[in-house]
Motif scaffolding. Structure first.
Motif, mmCIF file in Angstrom:
data_model
loop_
_atom_site.group_PDB
_atom_site.id
_atom_site.type_symbol
_atom_site.label_atom_id
_atom_site.label_comp_id
_atom_site.label_asym_id
_atom_site.label_seq_id
_atom_site.Cartn_x
_atom_site.Cartn_y
_atom_site.Cartn_z
ATOM 1 N N ALA A 186 -14.159 -81.623 -41.183
ATOM 2 C CA ALA A 186 -12.586 -81.508 -40.892
ATOM 3 C C ALA A 186 -12.328 -82.790 -39.762
ATOM 4 O O ALA A 186 -13.159 -83.354 -39.217
ATOM 5 C CB ALA A 186 -12.408 -80.144 -40.251
ATOM 6 N N PRO A 187 -11.142 -83.182 -39.863
ATOM 7 C CA PRO A 187 -10.612 -84.133 -38.745
ATOM 8 C C PRO A 187 -10.868 -83.502 -37.377
ATOM 9 O O PRO A 187 -10.943 -82.140 -37.226
ATOM 10 C CB PRO A 187 -9.195 -84.157 -38.984
ATOM 11 N N GLU A 188 -11.101 -84.680 -36.551
ATOM 12 C CA GLU A 188 -11.547 -83.938 -35.022
ATOM 13 C C GLU A 188 -10.661 -82.749 -34.505
ATOM 14 O O GLU A 188 -11.041 -82.044 -33.929
ATOM 15 C CB GLU A 188 -11.507 -84.966 -34.004
ATOM 16 N N THR A 189 -9.390 -83.012 -34.713
ATOM 17 C CA THR A 189 -8.290 -82.092 -34.526
ATOM 18 C C THR A 189 -7.437 -82.119 -35.455
ATOM 19 O O THR A 189 -7.017 -83.165 -36.268
ATOM 20 C CB THR A 189 -7.549 -82.514 -33.081
ATOM 21 N N CYS A 198 2.870 -74.089 -35.659
ATOM 22 C CA CYS A 198 1.892 -74.921 -35.888
ATOM 23 C C CYS A 198 0.859 -74.778 -34.400
ATOM 24 O O CYS A 198 1.387 -74.568 -33.255
ATOM 25 C CB CYS A 198 2.323 -76.513 -35.688
ATOM 26 N N TYR A 199 -0.370 -74.903 -34.676
ATOM 27 C CA TYR A 199 -1.243 -74.815 -33.647
ATOM 28 C C TYR A 199 -2.325 -75.640 -33.769
ATOM 29 O O TYR A 199 -2.786 -75.882 -35.221
ATOM 30 C CB TYR A 199 -2.083 -73.327 -33.451
ATOM 31 N N GLN A 200 -2.681 -76.737 -32.897
ATOM 32 C CA GLN A 200 -3.665 -77.746 -32.945
ATOM 33 C C GLN A 200 -5.265 -76.996 -32.818
ATOM 34 O O GLN A 200 -5.255 -76.508 -31.693
ATOM 35 C CB GLN A 200 -3.527 -78.908 -32.116
ATOM 36 N N MET A 208 -15.169 -72.685 -28.919
ATOM 37 C CA MET A 208 -13.855 -72.518 -28.849
ATOM 38 C C MET A 208 -13.093 -73.380 -30.275
ATOM 39 O O MET A 208 -13.875 -74.380 -30.409
ATOM 40 C CB MET A 208 -13.077 -72.681 -27.676
ATOM 41 N N THR A 209 -12.014 -72.998 -30.618
ATOM 42 C CA THR A 209 -11.454 -73.627 -31.646
ATOM 43 C C THR A 209 -9.930 -73.924 -31.314
ATOM 44 O O THR A 209 -9.155 -74.723 -32.000
ATOM 45 C CB THR A 209 -11.533 -72.737 -33.020
ATOM 46 N N SER A 237 -4.366 -68.130 -19.816
ATOM 47 C CA SER A 237 -3.681 -68.580 -20.974
ATOM 48 C C SER A 237 -4.467 -69.405 -21.992
ATOM 49 O O SER A 237 -4.003 -69.650 -23.062
ATOM 50 C CB SER A 237 -2.480 -69.574 -20.544
ATOM 51 N N TYR A 238 -5.627 -70.044 -21.712
ATOM 52 C CA TYR A 238 -6.453 -70.743 -22.338
ATOM 53 C C TYR A 238 -5.627 -71.762 -23.019
ATOM 54 O O TYR A 238 -5.269 -72.936 -22.230
ATOM 55 C CB TYR A 238 -6.885 -70.048 -23.929
ATOM 56 N N THR A 239 -5.308 -72.010 -24.236
ATOM 57 C CA THR A 239 -4.571 -73.014 -24.809
ATOM 58 C C THR A 239 -2.978 -72.741 -24.887
ATOM 59 O O THR A 239 -2.357 -73.468 -25.634
ATOM 60 C CB THR A 239 -4.839 -73.533 -26.227
#
Length: 401
Positions: A186-189, A198-200, A208-209, A237-239
């Protein structure tokens, strides 16, 4: 005694099997449908990393499974049938799990969800998540990791449409946490969709992802306007996935607080993926309990506060346990929550029942009037063992004052 994987032909025998007698209480648990085996269920606590046939107190067949130490128990029942746990078994297991999620596969609003969830799908110790064509395997103990060659082979036979796979190591003892397993990389992100937002995400950067998939129904309530026109405080909140969902649902402003320095960068990426301006969205790197003090000093208050802490955390100053300390989060949140505000109280602690969690919440509210507006448990893609309450680990309450 550990048995090496052994294959005879395409769908041959995979292993030898040790016979183990369970004590009477453990026998009753297995007969009731509980799949988790604990150390106290076993006659010899030193048994580890073996396939087993579990027998009852009279020597009768109960089930087949395996033993391997992990955070959650000492092993798992896999089947109560006299069937071979061979390659064909795993192929069928993955096909059945995939078919249960047909509504997710067909949706144009979600491209990241769970496609295999431990004993809810018939095999404890393993989860598999789907990220827009890619799979992420999580191995929860040493033994299931040792069997991953046949599991991956079966998965690829069952679901050849999956472009590539990654793995996460969720037990101690190896010198890596994440790596590419098979197929395309997969792409790095890259971005995934959830509720049309949308979520990166990133599939090969530690454990983690970028998003916790079990919360997509709670985030969905925010996308649908639960916090429209209001100020939102997202703690632990993490991300900042909750914050992005709130912003997409019309929140006037959000503040996301997490102690991890990287949280700011990862949080901003979600906002940028949705072309959201950052003028009214703050990212604070700070201990949550320090932020309560900061907010009170600066007369800050909020209409919606989201509490989703880790089950257990430790920093230089203190330790935090959901089972013992969650009431402090509630009490301190109430001090900075506006009149007619909303609290979203969440935990993923499997060892904390929903009634015990509610006791912590009630202790935090004290005499403050409040009402429970909505309750969330694990969403449908996170299949559970309905005979085992601990299998349905997520507990979330939306509470109004």
């Amino acid at each position: 005694m550990t048995y090496a994987l052994r294959k005879e032909g395409e769908f041959g025998i995979l292993f030898n099997m040790e016979k183990i007698s369970l004590n009477q209480s453990a026998e009753q648990k297995v007969l009731k449908g509980i799949n988790l085996i604990e150390k106290g269920d076993l006659p010899d606590n030193n048994l580890d990393n073996i396939w087993v046939e579990f027998q009852g107190s009279r020597g009768q067949f109960l089930a087949k499974g395996y033993l391997s130490a992990q955070n959650k128990g000492a092993g798992w029942v896999i089947t109560r049938q006299q069937e071979e746990l061979d390659l064909a078994f795993f192929v069928t297991l993955f096909q059945m799990a995939w078919n249960k999620r047909q509504a997710y596969h067909e949706s144009k609003l979600i491209t990241a969800y769970r496609i295999f969830n431990q004993d809810g799908d018939g095999f404890g110790g393993l989860t598999i998540d789907f990220y827009d064509g890619y799979s992420v395997f999580s191995w929860y103990n040493e033994f299931i990791y040792s069997q991953r060659a046949v599991i991956i082979e079966a998965f690829q036979k069952a679901l050849p449409q999956i472009k590539g796979g990654y793995e996460k190591i969720r037990f101690k003892g190896l010198d890596y946490e994440s790596q590419h397993l098979f197929g395309q990389e997969a792409p790095e992100t890259f971005t995934v969709l959830e509720n049309g937002v949308c979520y990166q995400v990133f599939l090969n950067d530690g454990l983690m992802t970028g998003i916790f998939l079990d919360q997509h129904e709670v985030r969905g309530s925010l996308v649908d306007g639960l916090a429209a026109g209001q100020s939102v405080l997202n703690l632990f909140s993490y991300t900042a996935a909750f914050s992005v969902a709130a912003a997409m649902g019309g929140a006037a402003e959000t503040t996301s607080v997490d102690l991890a320095k990287r949280s700011r960068e990862l949080s901003q990426a979600h906002f940028e993926a949705n072309h959201l301006e950052l003028d009214h969205h703050r990212f604070v790197v700070m201990d949550v309990f320090d932020y309560f003090k900061y907010a009170k000093r600066h007369d800050l208050s909020y209409d919606v506060i989201i509490l989703d802490p880790p089950s257990f955390a430790r920093n230089k100053k203190k330790t935090f346990s959901v089972a013992k300390d969650y009431h402090n989060l509630i009490a301190q949140s109430l001090e900075i929550l506006n009149p007619n505000g909303i609290l979203i109280a969440s935990t993923n602690a499997a060892n904390l029942t929903i009634s015990k969690f509610k006791e912590q919440i009630e202790k935090g509210f004290g005499s403050q009037a409040h009402n429970y507006v909505q309750t969330y448990r694990l969403p449908a893609d996170f299949q559970i063992n309905k005979k085992d309450e601990s299998s349905n680990y997520l507990k979330v309450f939306t509470i109004g004052i």
